[in-house]
Design a protein around this motif. Structure first.
Motif, PDB file in Angstrom:
ATOM      1  N   ASN A   1      43.204  36.962  20.836  1.00  0.00           N
ATOM      2  CA  ASN A   1      42.766  36.399  22.121  1.00  0.00           C
ATOM      3  C   ASN A   1      43.244  37.863  23.485  1.00  0.00           C
ATOM      4  OD1 ASN A   1      42.777  35.064  24.384  1.00  0.00           O
ATOM      5  ND2 ASN A   1      45.334  34.899  24.681  1.00  0.00           N
ATOM      6  N   ILE A   2      42.447  39.250  22.460  1.00  0.00           N
ATOM      7  CA  ILE A   2      43.091  40.429  23.872  1.00  0.00           C
ATOM      8  C   ILE A   2      42.004  40.287  24.716  1.00  0.00           C
ATOM      9  CG2 ILE A   2      42.463  42.454  23.425  1.00  0.00           C
ATOM     10  CD1 ILE A   2      44.302  41.812  21.639  1.00  0.00           C
ATOM     11  N   ILE A   3      40.845  39.159  24.881  1.00  0.00           N
ATOM     12  CA  ILE A   3      40.253  39.271  26.621  1.00  0.00           C
ATOM     13  C   ILE A   3      40.830  38.092  26.693  1.00  0.00           C
ATOM     14  CG2 ILE A   3      37.998  39.049  27.513  1.00  0.00           C
ATOM     15  CD1 ILE A   3      38.470  41.764  25.496  1.00  0.00           C
ATOM     16  N   THR A   4      41.220  38.051  28.154  1.00  0.00           N
ATOM     17  CA  THR A   4      41.138  37.085  29.191  1.00  0.00           C
ATOM     18  C   THR A   4      41.336  37.489  30.747  1.00  0.00           C
ATOM     19  OG1 THR A   4      43.807  37.984  29.701  1.00  0.00           O
ATOM     20  CG2 THR A   4      43.516  36.109  27.693  1.00  0.00           C
ATOM     21  N   PHE A   5      41.076  36.536  30.959  1.00  0.00           N
ATOM     22  CA  PHE A   5      40.495  35.720  32.359  1.00  0.00           C
ATOM     23  C   PHE A   5      41.243  35.777  33.585  1.00  0.00           C
ATOM     24  CE2 PHE A   5      37.191  35.653  29.582  1.00  0.00           C
ATOM     25  CZ  PHE A   5      35.988  36.427  29.903  1.00  0.00           C
ATOM     26  N   HIS A   6      41.330  36.358  34.637  1.00  0.00           N
ATOM     27  CA  HIS A   6      42.352  35.495  36.112  1.00  0.00           C
ATOM     28  C   HIS A   6      41.377  34.955  37.231  1.00  0.00           C
ATOM     29  CE1 HIS A   6      41.559  39.550  37.852  1.00  0.00           C
ATOM     30  NE2 HIS A   6      41.800  40.323  36.950  1.00  0.00           N
ATOM     31  N   GLU A   7      41.246  35.189  38.404  1.00  0.00           N
ATOM     32  CA  GLU A   7      40.842  34.463  39.682  1.00  0.00           C
ATOM     33  C   GLU A   7      40.443  35.695  40.418  1.00  0.00           C
ATOM     34  OE1 GLU A   7      38.805  31.488  39.830  1.00  0.00           O
ATOM     35  OE2 GLU A   7      39.707  31.256  37.721  1.00  0.00           O
ATOM     36  N   PRO A   8      40.037  36.009  41.513  1.00  0.00           N
ATOM     37  CA  PRO A   8      39.808  36.610  41.824  1.00  0.00           C
ATOM     38  C   PRO A   8      40.984  36.774  42.900  1.00  0.00           C
ATOM     39  CG  PRO A   8      37.382  35.800  41.765  1.00  0.00           C
ATOM     40  CD  PRO A   8      38.892  35.040  40.925  1.00  0.00           C
ATOM     41  N   TYR A   9      41.216  37.955  43.098  1.00  0.00           N
ATOM     42  CA  TYR A   9      42.505  38.441  44.239  1.00  0.00           C
ATOM     43  C   TYR A   9      42.242  38.792  45.042  1.00  0.00           C
ATOM     44  CZ  TYR A   9      44.565  41.272  39.676  1.00  0.00           C
ATOM     45  OH  TYR A   9      44.951  41.425  38.309  1.00  0.00           O
ATOM     46  N   LYS A  10      43.557  38.009  45.690  1.00  0.00           N
ATOM     47  CA  LYS A  10      43.541  37.445  46.868  1.00  0.00           C
ATOM     48  C   LYS A  10      42.076  38.438  47.889  1.00  0.00           C
ATOM     49  CE  LYS A  10      45.656  35.081  50.679  1.00  0.00           C
ATOM     50  NZ  LYS A  10      46.774  34.567  51.650  1.00  0.00           N
TER      51      LYS A  10
ATOM     52  N   PRO B   1      33.974  43.076  49.377  1.00  0.00           N
ATOM     53  CA  PRO B   1      35.264  43.086  49.737  1.00  0.00           C
ATOM     54  C   PRO B   1      36.023  43.723  49.038  1.00  0.00           C
ATOM     55  CG  PRO B   1      34.864  41.086  50.473  1.00  0.00           C
ATOM     56  CD  PRO B   1      33.855  41.938  49.942  1.00  0.00           C
ATOM     57  N   ASN B   2      36.369  42.928  47.404  1.00  0.00           N
ATOM     58  CA  ASN B   2      36.954  43.085  46.199  1.00  0.00           C
ATOM     59  C   ASN B   2      36.639  44.507  45.761  1.00  0.00           C
ATOM     60  OD1 ASN B   2      38.539  40.727  46.465  1.00  0.00           O
ATOM     61  ND2 ASN B   2      36.310  39.724  46.119  1.00  0.00           N
ATOM     62  N   ILE B   3      35.295  44.690  46.172  1.00  0.00           N
ATOM     63  CA  ILE B   3      34.937  46.337  45.315  1.00  0.00           C
ATOM     64  C   ILE B   3      34.794  46.884  46.788  1.00  0.00           C
ATOM     65  CG2 ILE B   3      34.955  45.584  43.155  1.00  0.00           C
ATOM     66  CD1 ILE B   3      31.775  45.359  43.781  1.00  0.00           C
ATOM     67  N   TYR B   4      35.304  47.199  47.727  1.00  0.00           N
ATOM     68  CA  TYR B   4      34.987  47.786  48.534  1.00  0.00           C
ATOM     69  C   TYR B   4      35.068  49.949  47.964  1.00  0.00           C
ATOM     70  CZ  TYR B   4      39.940  49.415  49.449  1.00  0.00           C
ATOM     71  OH  TYR B   4      41.231  49.557  49.244  1.00  0.00           O
ATOM     72  N   ASP B   5      35.831  49.852  47.649  1.00  0.00           N
ATOM     73  CA  ASP B   5      35.804  51.237  46.880  1.00  0.00           C
ATOM     74  C   ASP B   5      34.896  52.390  46.041  1.00  0.00           C
ATOM     75  OD1 ASP B   5      37.134  49.767  45.197  1.00  0.00           O
ATOM     76  OD2 ASP B   5      39.145  51.345  44.739  1.00  0.00           O
ATOM     77  N   TYR B   6      34.047  50.950  45.530  1.00  0.00           N
ATOM     78  CA  TYR B   6      33.268  51.084  44.025  1.00  0.00           C
ATOM     79  C   TYR B   6      31.855  52.303  44.480  1.00  0.00           C
ATOM     80  CZ  TYR B   6      32.171  48.613  39.890  1.00  0.00           C
ATOM     81  OH  TYR B   6      32.061  49.065  38.526  1.00  0.00           O
ATOM     82  N   GLU B   7      32.200  52.325  45.771  1.00  0.00           N
ATOM     83  CA  GLU B   7      31.007  53.225  46.011  1.00  0.00           C
ATOM     84  C   GLU B   7      29.516  53.644  45.801  1.00  0.00           C
ATOM     85  OE1 GLU B   7      32.284  57.384  44.777  1.00  0.00           O
ATOM     86  OE2 GLU B   7      33.898  57.142  46.159  1.00  0.00           O
ATOM     87  N   LEU B   8      28.952  54.204  45.446  1.00  0.00           N
ATOM     88  CA  LEU B   8      27.337  53.699  45.329  1.00  0.00           C
ATOM     89  C   LEU B   8      27.147  53.214  43.493  1.00  0.00           C
ATOM     90  CD1 LEU B   8      25.461  57.185  46.305  1.00  0.00           C
ATOM     91  CD2 LEU B   8      25.933  54.972  47.243  1.00  0.00           C
ATOM     92  N   CYS B   9      28.283  52.857  42.735  1.00  0.00           N
ATOM     93  CA  CYS B   9      27.880  52.346  41.991  1.00  0.00           C
ATOM     94  C   CYS B   9      27.240  51.279  41.492  1.00  0.00           C
ATOM     95  CB  CYS B   9      28.574  51.774  41.076  1.00  0.00           C
ATOM     96  SG  CYS B   9      29.156  51.988  39.346  1.00  0.00           S
ATOM     97  N   HIS B  10      26.002  51.054  41.445  1.00  0.00           N
ATOM     98  CA  HIS B  10      24.848  49.840  40.957  1.00  0.00           C
ATOM     99  C   HIS B  10      25.087  48.399  42.465  1.00  0.00           C
ATOM    100  CE1 HIS B  10      25.086  50.167  36.352  1.00  0.00           C
ATOM    101  NE2 HIS B  10      26.182  49.684  36.794  1.00  0.00           N
ATOM    102  N   ILE B  11      25.251  49.548  43.207  1.00  0.00           N
ATOM    103  CA  ILE B  11      24.937  48.805  44.709  1.00  0.00           C
ATOM    104  C   ILE B  11      23.756  48.575  45.279  1.00  0.00           C
ATOM    105  CG2 ILE B  11      24.122  51.590  45.997  1.00  0.00           C
ATOM    106  CD1 ILE B  11      25.939  50.833  48.008  1.00  0.00           C
ATOM    107  N   SER B  12      23.053  49.382  44.750  1.00  0.00           N
ATOM    108  CA  SER B  12      21.186  48.378  45.018  1.00  0.00           C
ATOM    109  C   SER B  12      21.290  47.015  44.616  1.00  0.00           C
ATOM    110  CB  SER B  12      20.456  48.934  43.894  1.00  0.00           C
ATOM    111  OG  SER B  12      20.004  50.407  44.885  1.00  0.00           O
ATOM    112  N   ARG B  13      22.391  46.392  43.161  1.00  0.00           N
ATOM    113  CA  ARG B  13      22.268  45.217  42.521  1.00  0.00           C
ATOM    114  C   ARG B  13      23.179  44.568  43.930  1.00  0.00           C
ATOM    115  NH1 ARG B  13      24.371  46.878  36.611  1.00  0.00           N
ATOM    116  NH2 ARG B  13      22.566  47.467  35.836  1.00  0.00           N
ATOM    117  N   HIS B  14      24.378  44.955  45.028  1.00  0.00           N
ATOM    118  CA  HIS B  14      24.922  44.160  45.440  1.00  0.00           C
ATOM    119  C   HIS B  14      24.465  44.153  46.410  1.00  0.00           C
ATOM    120  CE1 HIS B  14      28.402  46.695  42.197  1.00  0.00           C
ATOM    121  NE2 HIS B  14      27.761  45.578  41.760  1.00  0.00           N
ATOM    122  N   LEU B  15      24.045  44.799  47.085  1.00  0.00           N
ATOM    123  CA  LEU B  15      23.944  44.815  49.136  1.00  0.00           C
ATOM    124  C   LEU B  15      22.895  44.081  49.302  1.00  0.00           C
ATOM    125  CD1 LEU B  15      27.127  46.740  48.769  1.00  0.00           C
ATOM    126  CD2 LEU B  15      25.622  47.973  50.472  1.00  0.00           C
ATOM    127  N   PRO B  16      22.435  43.788  50.027  1.00  0.00           N
ATOM    128  CA  PRO B  16      20.702  43.245  50.639  1.00  0.00           C
ATOM    129  C   PRO B  16      20.392  44.319  50.859  1.00  0.00           C
ATOM    130  CG  PRO B  16      22.451  42.708  52.148  1.00  0.00           C
ATOM    131  CD  PRO B  16      23.064  43.394  51.316  1.00  0.00           C
TER     132      PRO B  16
END
Length: 250
Positions: free
Chosen positions: A130-139, A196-211
């Motif tokens: 049970n190494i891999i677990t999940f949590h709900e998105p942080y507020k 907003p949850n990854i506001y500091d992700y800069e250009l990484c995969h940005i073409s997938r994330h933004l309109p």
């Protein structure tokens, strides 16, 4: 014969699962997100008994060399992770194989993933402990985002820091300030609005994330090769800033 990703995944799985000191194996990156294509690499992760970690990776690399000649290899090691990135001569030129083994004693928070994440989802191959677990998105901390938004906005509004290098006819310094004062702050602002949850992700995969429209405008801002381009793009950046600010306040 060219080896494909599915063959390599099964080959590595069969080897790893036969070792009782390997407690988990999963894929991250494009495979985890189910967004891989012919240009995607393979990002393997393993949870391994601490004392066997380095031995496992080195032996796995030797095992992979039975499939074909390794024409490049890069290693990186920390106290908790040993990573080896290789490429097999008889595979697609883009199919690099990233092998990362973490100590089993590593804090389990490192393998607790966010449900519904658009950046990282593990594709679990096997998990004995049970190494891999999940949590709900942080507020989302709206107050923190407001502060960052204002800081980035005011940085853009000091675009005179860019203009002065145009006046001095110093292109390299001008581009440095253009990136610092205009491009990076505007990307952060766009991410605050749309991811907003990854506001500091800069250009990484940005073409997938933004309109698409936002991406198109950002691409215009990044495609510069003259003072004229930069000066013209500052006007576009200010228009985008105004539009973003109106959208953010809604």
């Amino acid at each position: 014969m060219k080896l494909d990703r599915n063959y390599i995944i099964k080959y590595i799985k069969d080897y790893a699962i036969s070792k009782d000191y390997v407690y988990a194996m999963w894929l991250e990156g494009a495979d985890g997100l189910n967004q891989f294509d012919e240009y995607s690499d393979l990002d393997f992760w393993f949870d391994v008994e601490d004392s066997k970690r380095d031995l496992f990776i080195n032996n796995l690399v030797k095992h992979l060399s039975l499939l074909g000649k390794i024409d490049s290899r890069m290693n990186q090691k920390t106290s908790e992770i040993y990573q080896s990135n290789i490429h097999l001569e008889n595979t697609n030129e883009y199919l690099t194989i990233d092998l990362a083994a973490q100590n089993d004693s590593r804090d389990r928070e490192a393998t607790c993933f966010t449900n519904g994440s658009i950046t990282e989802i593990p594709k679990v191959i096997f998990d004995r402990k049970n190494i891999i677990t999940f949590h709900e998105p942080y507020k989302i901390d709206k107050e923190k985002l407001n502060t960052i938004f204002e800081e980035k906005k005011n940085r853009i509004l000091q675009y005179s820091r860019v203009i002065k290098y145009i006046k001095r006819n110093q292109y390299l310094e001008c581009f440095m300030e253009y990136e610092k004062q205009i491009l990076k702050p505007l990307v952060t602002i766009a991410r605050i609005i749309y991811t907003p949850n990854i506001y500091d992700y800069e250009l990484c995969h940005i073409s997938r994330h933004l309109p698409k429209e936002v991406i198109s405008n950002l691409e215009i801002l990044y495609k510069v090769n003259s003072f004229t381009d930069i000066e013209k793009n500052i006007s576009l950046a200010l228009e985008m800033l105004k539009s973003f600010e109106e959208e953010y306040k809604q």
